[in-house]
Motif scaffolding. Sequence first.
Motif, PDB file in Angstrom:
ATOM      1  N   UNK A 199      33.645  -4.291 -78.073  1.00  0.00           N
ATOM      2  CA  UNK A 199      34.776  -4.761 -77.408  1.00  0.00           C
ATOM      3  C   UNK A 199      34.598  -6.537 -77.733  1.00  0.00           C
ATOM      4  N   UNK A 200      35.779  -6.904 -77.868  1.00  0.00           N
ATOM      5  CA  UNK A 200      35.903  -8.382 -78.325  1.00  0.00           C
ATOM      6  C   UNK A 200      36.961  -9.241 -77.542  1.00  0.00           C
ATOM      7  N   UNK A 201      36.412 -10.272 -76.786  1.00  0.00           N
ATOM      8  CA  UNK A 201      37.469 -11.014 -75.953  1.00  0.00           C
ATOM      9  C   UNK A 201      38.522 -11.759 -76.626  1.00  0.00           C
ATOM     10  N   UNK A 202      39.541 -11.971 -75.953  1.00  0.00           N
ATOM     11  CA  UNK A 202      40.159 -12.952 -76.681  1.00  0.00           C
ATOM     12  C   UNK A 202      39.773 -14.549 -76.614  1.00  0.00           C
ATOM     13  N   UNK A 203      40.135 -15.269 -77.565  1.00  0.00           N
ATOM     14  CA  UNK A 203      39.477 -16.834 -77.518  1.00  0.00           C
ATOM     15  C   UNK A 203      39.432 -17.182 -76.211  1.00  0.00           C
ATOM     16  N   UNK A 204      38.351 -17.786 -75.767  1.00  0.00           N
ATOM     17  CA  UNK A 204      38.035 -18.263 -74.428  1.00  0.00           C
ATOM     18  C   UNK A 204      38.926 -19.573 -74.356  1.00  0.00           C
ATOM     19  N   UNK A 205      39.602 -19.904 -73.013  1.00  0.00           N
ATOM     20  CA  UNK A 205      40.294 -21.074 -72.531  1.00  0.00           C
ATOM     21  C   UNK A 205      41.554 -21.231 -73.539  1.00  0.00           C
ATOM     22  N   UNK A 206      41.977 -19.870 -74.123  1.00  0.00           N
ATOM     23  CA  UNK A 206      43.430 -19.839 -74.744  1.00  0.00           C
ATOM     24  C   UNK A 206      44.240 -19.094 -73.698  1.00  0.00           C
ATOM     25  N   UNK A 207      45.260 -19.950 -73.197  1.00  0.00           N
ATOM     26  CA  UNK A 207      46.266 -19.581 -72.350  1.00  0.00           C
ATOM     27  C   UNK A 207      47.379 -18.915 -72.803  1.00  0.00           C
ATOM     28  N   UNK A 208      47.678 -18.545 -74.047  1.00  0.00           N
ATOM     29  CA  UNK A 208      48.666 -18.153 -74.769  1.00  0.00           C
ATOM     30  C   UNK A 208      49.463 -16.974 -74.191  1.00  0.00           C
ATOM     31  N   UNK A 209      48.383 -15.927 -73.802  1.00  0.00           N
ATOM     32  CA  UNK A 209      48.930 -14.777 -73.553  1.00  0.00           C
ATOM     33  C   UNK A 209      49.209 -14.583 -71.908  1.00  0.00           C
ATOM     34  N   UNK A 210      49.505 -15.644 -71.476  1.00  0.00           N
ATOM     35  CA  UNK A 210      49.986 -15.581 -69.910  1.00  0.00           C
ATOM     36  C   UNK A 210      51.380 -15.398 -69.854  1.00  0.00           C
ATOM     37  N   UNK A 211      51.641 -14.774 -68.693  1.00  0.00           N
ATOM     38  CA  UNK A 211      53.111 -14.516 -68.227  1.00  0.00           C
ATOM     39  C   UNK A 211      53.442 -15.885 -67.693  1.00  0.00           C
ATOM     40  N   UNK A 229      38.242 -18.155 -66.493  1.00  0.00           N
ATOM     41  CA  UNK A 229      37.890 -17.351 -65.543  1.00  0.00           C
ATOM     42  C   UNK A 229      38.231 -16.046 -65.567  1.00  0.00           C
ATOM     43  N   UNK A 230      39.551 -15.902 -66.143  1.00  0.00           N
ATOM     44  CA  UNK A 230      40.057 -14.668 -66.479  1.00  0.00           C
ATOM     45  C   UNK A 230      39.188 -13.939 -67.371  1.00  0.00           C
ATOM     46  N   UNK A 231      38.930 -14.572 -68.297  1.00  0.00           N
ATOM     47  CA  UNK A 231      38.004 -13.804 -69.379  1.00  0.00           C
ATOM     48  C   UNK A 231      36.732 -13.558 -68.759  1.00  0.00           C
ATOM     49  N   UNK A 232      36.284 -13.886 -67.769  1.00  0.00           N
ATOM     50  CA  UNK A 232      35.098 -13.653 -67.275  1.00  0.00           C
ATOM     51  C   UNK A 232      34.939 -12.563 -66.197  1.00  0.00           C
ATOM     52  N   UNK A 233      36.213 -12.055 -65.760  1.00  0.00           N
ATOM     53  CA  UNK A 233      36.232 -11.082 -64.948  1.00  0.00           C
ATOM     54  C   UNK A 233      36.226  -9.765 -65.873  1.00  0.00           C
ATOM     55  N   UNK A 234      36.518  -9.612 -67.151  1.00  0.00           N
ATOM     56  CA  UNK A 234      36.462  -8.825 -67.858  1.00  0.00           C
ATOM     57  C   UNK A 234      34.995  -8.629 -68.701  1.00  0.00           C
ATOM     58  N   UNK A 235      34.279  -7.426 -68.783  1.00  0.00           N
ATOM     59  CA  UNK A 235      33.081  -7.805 -69.488  1.00  0.00           C
ATOM     60  C   UNK A 235      33.124  -7.504 -70.912  1.00  0.00           C
ATOM     61  N   UNK A 236      32.946  -8.068 -72.033  1.00  0.00           N
ATOM     62  CA  UNK A 236      32.999  -7.930 -73.444  1.00  0.00           C
ATOM     63  C   UNK A 236      31.799  -7.891 -74.067  1.00  0.00           C
ATOM     64  N   UNK A 237      31.669  -7.156 -74.914  1.00  0.00           N
ATOM     65  CA  UNK A 237      30.340  -7.165 -76.068  1.00  0.00           C
ATOM     66  C   UNK A 237      30.275  -8.343 -76.742  1.00  0.00           C
TER      67      UNK A 237
END
Length: 221
Positions: free
Chosen positions: A67-79, A134-142
């Motif tokens: 599993x792969x994260x989105x780029x950390x500190x990237x906010x483009x996917x926000x609603x 912070x949102x990236x840290x609530x999801x555990x990625x490999x």
Amino acid sequence: MIRLENVHQVYPTRSGDRVVLNDISFDLDRGEKVGILGRNGAGKSTLIRLVSGAERPTAGKVTRNMSVSWPLAFGGAFQNSLTGLDNVRFISRIYNQRTEHNIDFVYDFTELGSYLREPVRNYSSGMRARLAFAISMIIEFDCYLIDEITAVGDAKFYEKCEEELFGKRKDRAMLIISHDLEYVRLHCQRFAVLHEGDLVFYPNFDEAHEAHLRNLHIGEG
């Protein structure tokens, strides 16, 4: 493992096609930390997007067996119309996470206070970056993709990011790009330089750094 095989990325421009990545191949194994050096515009962020799956290569293949994260500190996917908290709820539902637990973590970690109840469109770039991390840290990625994370926040926030990434998740794979060369040296075991579409790996940081400096001088010339 993540494997890139003969990845080629081309973007059309008014003056013709621009080759950003030229036949790139490498593996990223579980637990490895790989640092990529390169000038502005060399294609480092493009490489991160391809690894994340946010963008498809013009040619070649990207295989992800973890599993792969989105780029950390990237906010483009926000609603943007949703509040910070609603974005946390949304991501929590998608990944089947405990919503209230995640809200508590994001509230404490970001220190955004009442702003979390405001629409994200009202956030500054720094606030968006704090929320995204912070949102990236609530999801555990490999595997975590880190794109200039050192530019986010003050010294206190930087220390919190360091502990979350390199303390609590020291066993994860990471692909790191940063203009902070010391950051790359400290956190990575493998080093590569991206220049004019070519990605070259070096046996240690010093040799990669020297190659990077040569490329900078070439550009200045």
